[in-house]
Write a protein that holds these residues in place. Structure first.
Motif, PDB file in Angstrom:
ATOM      1  N   UNK A 190     -57.010  -2.468   3.065  1.00 22.05           N
ATOM      2  CA  UNK A 190     -56.456  -2.535   2.305  1.00 22.05           C
ATOM      3  C   UNK A 190     -56.756  -2.271   0.537  1.00 22.05           C
ATOM      4  N   UNK A 191     -56.084  -1.275  -0.177  1.00 22.51           N
ATOM      5  CA  UNK A 191     -56.810  -1.188  -1.431  1.00 22.51           C
ATOM      6  C   UNK A 191     -57.029   0.283  -1.012  1.00 22.51           C
ATOM      7  N   UNK A 192     -57.010   1.081   0.067  1.00 16.58           N
ATOM      8  CA  UNK A 192     -57.387   2.089   0.236  1.00 16.58           C
ATOM      9  C   UNK A 192     -56.440   2.654  -0.308  1.00 16.58           C
ATOM     10  N   UNK A 193     -55.527   3.351  -1.037  1.00 20.35           N
ATOM     11  CA  UNK A 193     -54.987   4.704  -1.962  1.00 20.35           C
ATOM     12  C   UNK A 193     -54.093   4.134  -2.907  1.00 20.35           C
ATOM     13  N   UNK A 194     -53.493   2.964  -2.864  1.00 18.58           N
ATOM     14  CA  UNK A 194     -52.857   2.622  -4.502  1.00 18.58           C
ATOM     15  C   UNK A 194     -53.328   2.007  -5.016  1.00 18.58           C
ATOM     16  N   UNK A 195     -54.520   1.582  -4.830  1.00 20.88           N
ATOM     17  CA  UNK A 195     -54.524  -0.174  -5.877  1.00 20.88           C
ATOM     18  C   UNK A 195     -54.910   0.390  -7.389  1.00 20.88           C
ATOM     19  N   UNK A 196     -54.684  -0.650  -7.415  1.00 19.58           N
ATOM     20  CA  UNK A 196     -54.518  -0.227  -9.420  1.00 19.58           C
ATOM     21  C   UNK A 196     -54.724  -1.950 -10.347  1.00 19.58           C
ATOM     22  N   UNK A 197     -56.166  -1.396 -10.768  1.00 14.41           N
ATOM     23  CA  UNK A 197     -56.559  -2.696 -11.928  1.00 14.41           C
ATOM     24  C   UNK A 197     -55.367  -3.028 -12.123  1.00 14.41           C
ATOM     25  N   UNK A 198     -55.607  -4.750 -12.355  1.00 14.26           N
ATOM     26  CA  UNK A 198     -54.424  -5.524 -13.105  1.00 14.26           C
ATOM     27  C   UNK A 198     -53.030  -5.216 -12.977  1.00 14.26           C
ATOM     28  N   UNK A 199     -52.916  -5.295 -11.530  1.00 12.40           N
ATOM     29  CA  UNK A 199     -51.643  -5.259 -11.272  1.00 12.40           C
ATOM     30  C   UNK A 199     -51.171  -6.031  -9.644  1.00 12.40           C
ATOM     31  N   UNK A 200     -52.331  -7.721 -10.050  1.00 15.10           N
ATOM     32  CA  UNK A 200     -51.397  -7.968  -9.116  1.00 15.10           C
ATOM     33  C   UNK A 200     -51.983  -8.300  -8.089  1.00 15.10           C
ATOM     34  N   UNK A 201     -52.987  -7.203  -7.309  1.00 15.77           N
ATOM     35  CA  UNK A 201     -53.860  -7.272  -5.758  1.00 15.77           C
ATOM     36  C   UNK A 201     -54.522  -8.062  -6.064  1.00 15.77           C
ATOM     37  N   UNK A 202     -55.799  -8.424  -6.849  1.00 14.66           N
ATOM     38  CA  UNK A 202     -56.529  -9.352  -6.657  1.00 14.66           C
ATOM     39  C   UNK A 202     -56.232 -11.202  -6.411  1.00 14.66           C
ATOM     40  N   UNK A 203     -55.444 -10.974  -7.100  1.00 16.19           N
ATOM     41  CA  UNK A 203     -54.263 -12.655  -7.624  1.00 16.19           C
ATOM     42  C   UNK A 203     -53.077 -13.109  -6.098  1.00 16.19           C
ATOM     43  N   UNK A 204     -52.582 -11.583  -6.059  1.00 18.66           N
ATOM     44  CA  UNK A 204     -51.538 -12.020  -5.118  1.00 18.66           C
ATOM     45  C   UNK A 204     -51.702 -11.567  -3.786  1.00 18.66           C
ATOM     46  N   UNK A 205     -51.661 -12.525  -2.640  1.00 19.18           N
ATOM     47  CA  UNK A 205     -51.932 -11.929  -1.517  1.00 19.18           C
ATOM     48  C   UNK A 205     -50.100 -11.770  -0.763  1.00 19.18           C
ATOM     49  N   UNK A 206     -50.341 -10.742  -1.154  1.00 24.45           N
ATOM     50  CA  UNK A 206     -48.719  -9.986  -0.768  1.00 24.45           C
ATOM     51  C   UNK A 206     -47.877 -10.706   0.309  1.00 24.45           C
ATOM     52  N   UNK A 207     -48.484 -10.503   1.679  1.00 27.81           N
ATOM     53  CA  UNK A 207     -48.139 -11.131   3.092  1.00 27.81           C
ATOM     54  C   UNK A 207     -47.907 -12.678   2.547  1.00 27.81           C
ATOM     55  N   UNK A 208     -48.821 -12.926   2.179  1.00 28.51           N
ATOM     56  CA  UNK A 208     -48.633 -14.667   2.333  1.00 28.51           C
ATOM     57  C   UNK A 208     -47.845 -15.259   1.611  1.00 28.51           C
ATOM     58  N   UNK A 209     -47.588 -14.481   0.458  1.00 28.16           N
ATOM     59  CA  UNK A 209     -46.723 -14.509  -0.660  1.00 28.16           C
ATOM     60  C   UNK A 209     -45.014 -14.637  -0.069  1.00 28.16           C
ATOM     61  N   UNK A 210     -45.083 -13.737   0.521  1.00 30.17           N
ATOM     62  CA  UNK A 210     -43.586 -13.599   0.673  1.00 30.17           C
ATOM     63  C   UNK A 210     -43.225 -13.857   2.246  1.00 30.17           C
ATOM     64  N   UNK A 211     -44.123 -14.757   3.177  1.00 23.64           N
ATOM     65  CA  UNK A 211     -43.900 -15.524   3.692  1.00 23.64           C
ATOM     66  C   UNK A 211     -43.930 -16.821   3.900  1.00 23.64           C
ATOM     67  N   UNK A 212     -44.273 -17.434   2.428  1.00 19.94           N
ATOM     68  CA  UNK A 212     -44.504 -18.430   2.121  1.00 19.94           C
ATOM     69  C   UNK A 212     -42.666 -18.949   1.441  1.00 19.94           C
ATOM     70  N   UNK A 213     -42.146 -17.325   0.711  1.00 21.84           N
ATOM     71  CA  UNK A 213     -40.937 -17.555  -0.366  1.00 21.84           C
ATOM     72  C   UNK A 213     -39.649 -17.452   0.895  1.00 21.84           C
TER      73      UNK A 213
END
Length: 358
Positions: free
Chosen positions: A295-318
């Motif tokens: 997690x956050x190894x290569x493509x991490x970008x500040x202020x791009x939603x990484x810290x605010x959005x758990x992508x896997x959880x949100x995607x599965x919920x939707x």
């Protein structure tokens, strides 16, 4: 130069007639598990009444005799062959997709076949659709590693020259999309990545304003129409992905094939685009998945939603599948499978063999 099979290039907006809109939808994962086919959407994640699932019954018998000895794959991520397993075979070639489709679709099989094959598409100067990843034929890594033995921007080069270009000194040449699809068995899914419509003036991995989107769609529409005209002639289950919002928007308007935004550095932009088009899946880099060592190894970008959005959880919920790219090792595959991703877009066929048997 026209397509040898007589496809007429459509230069206007995509055909939105009734026949064009009756595209074959992506089969639910429950049917796909029985056949060994890829499932871009889980059986418990319905897409609504506009998704025709009636074709599933016709395919449930495929490969059943080959699958009986293997364990149920309900919890196993789908294996998606990145450019036809580019770590094993010359990428995006007929030879690669043919080899990637071989084998039984089970993690326990001695010869593992892909559930789905991912290919990239771009146009030539003649308006034909070819399977190729880069903008230029031989300038990968600043020219240090030429992908083919031919120079030039693909969409500024005639079809005969493009399709004669040898890929990685393999003897394989750049194929047309039609030729490639004819090689892939119908029980293997196809992830068509809309790579470029023939322009350097496209907006990469962005969530666009309505005005920006309208301008970008005009660039993409003729090419997307050409691609759809070809895929409609083949009996595969398709998933269309792209880094470009306008490519997904245009595909959505002209068809009911499932779509998936490819994410780069912004989780927030990817989620916005997925919601905007009710995408059946999202394709993030594997280091966007929380709870893994990457997690956050290569493509991490500040202020791009990484810290605010758990992508896997949100995607599965939707109700969206999460197919991660691009894997090379069994360890990556094992950790991501444990995190419950739905698909592994991999350069290698055997990334799950160790984890699946231990």
């Amino acid at each position: 130069m026209s397509d040898t099979n007589g496809d007429e290039r459509r230069t206007g907006h995509p055909d939105t007639s009734g026949s064009a809109l009756r595209r074959r939808s992506f089969i639910a994962a429950a049917g796909a598990t029985a056949t060994g086919m890829v499932g871009a959407a889980s059986a418990d994640r319905g897409r609504g009444p506009d998704r025709d699932r009636s074709t599933g019954a016709d395919n449930r018998g495929r490969n059943r005799s080959c699958e009986r000895e293997f364990a149920d794959r309900a919890d196993e991520p789908e294996l998606i062959a990145h450019r036809g397993f580019a770590g094993l075979y010359p990428e995006n070639t007929v030879g690669a997709v043919e080899a990637a489709a071989r084998g039984i679709q089970s993690p326990y099989a001695p010869s593992r076949g892909a559930d789905m094959i991912e290919i990239d598409v771009v146009p030539t100067a003649d308006g034909d659709v070819v399977v190729f990843h880069d903008d230029r034929l031989a300038e990968r890594d600043d020219g240090e590693r030429g992908l083919t033995d031919t120079e030039g921007v693909v969409w500024k080069t005639d079809t005969e020259t493009v399709t004669s270009a040898e890929v990685l000194e393999s003897g394989e040449t750049v194929p047309r999309l039609r030729e490639t699809l004819a090689t892939i068995p119908s029980h293997v899914g196809v992830n068509v990545e809309l790579k470029n419509p023939g322009s350097f003036d496209v907006r990469f991995a962005e969530s666009l304003s309505s005005e920006e989107l309208a301008t970008q769609k005009e660039i993409w529409q003729p090419f997307v129409a050409d691609v759809l005209a070809i895929v409609d002639d083949f009996d595969h289950e398709y998933l269309f992905s792209s880094f470009y919002e306008a490519a997904l928007a245009t595909t959505r308007e002209a068809s009911d094939y499932p779509v998936a935004p490819l994410l780069w550095d912004s989780v927030e932009a990817g989620v916005e685009v997925a919601r905007r088009y009710e995408a059946e899946a999202v394709h993030p880099p594997y280091d966007m998945i929380r709870g893994t060592p990457f997690y956050a190894d290569q493509h991490y970008a500040a202020d791009a939603g990484w810290d605010e959005i758990d992508l896997l959880a949100v995607a599965h919920k939707e109700g969206r599948d999460v197919n991660v790219f691009t894997l090379e090792t069994w360890y990556q595959a094992s950790q991501l499978a444990a995190a419950s991703v739905d698909g592994l877009i991999s350069d290698y066929a055997d990334v799950r063999r160790f984890g699946a048997t231990n």
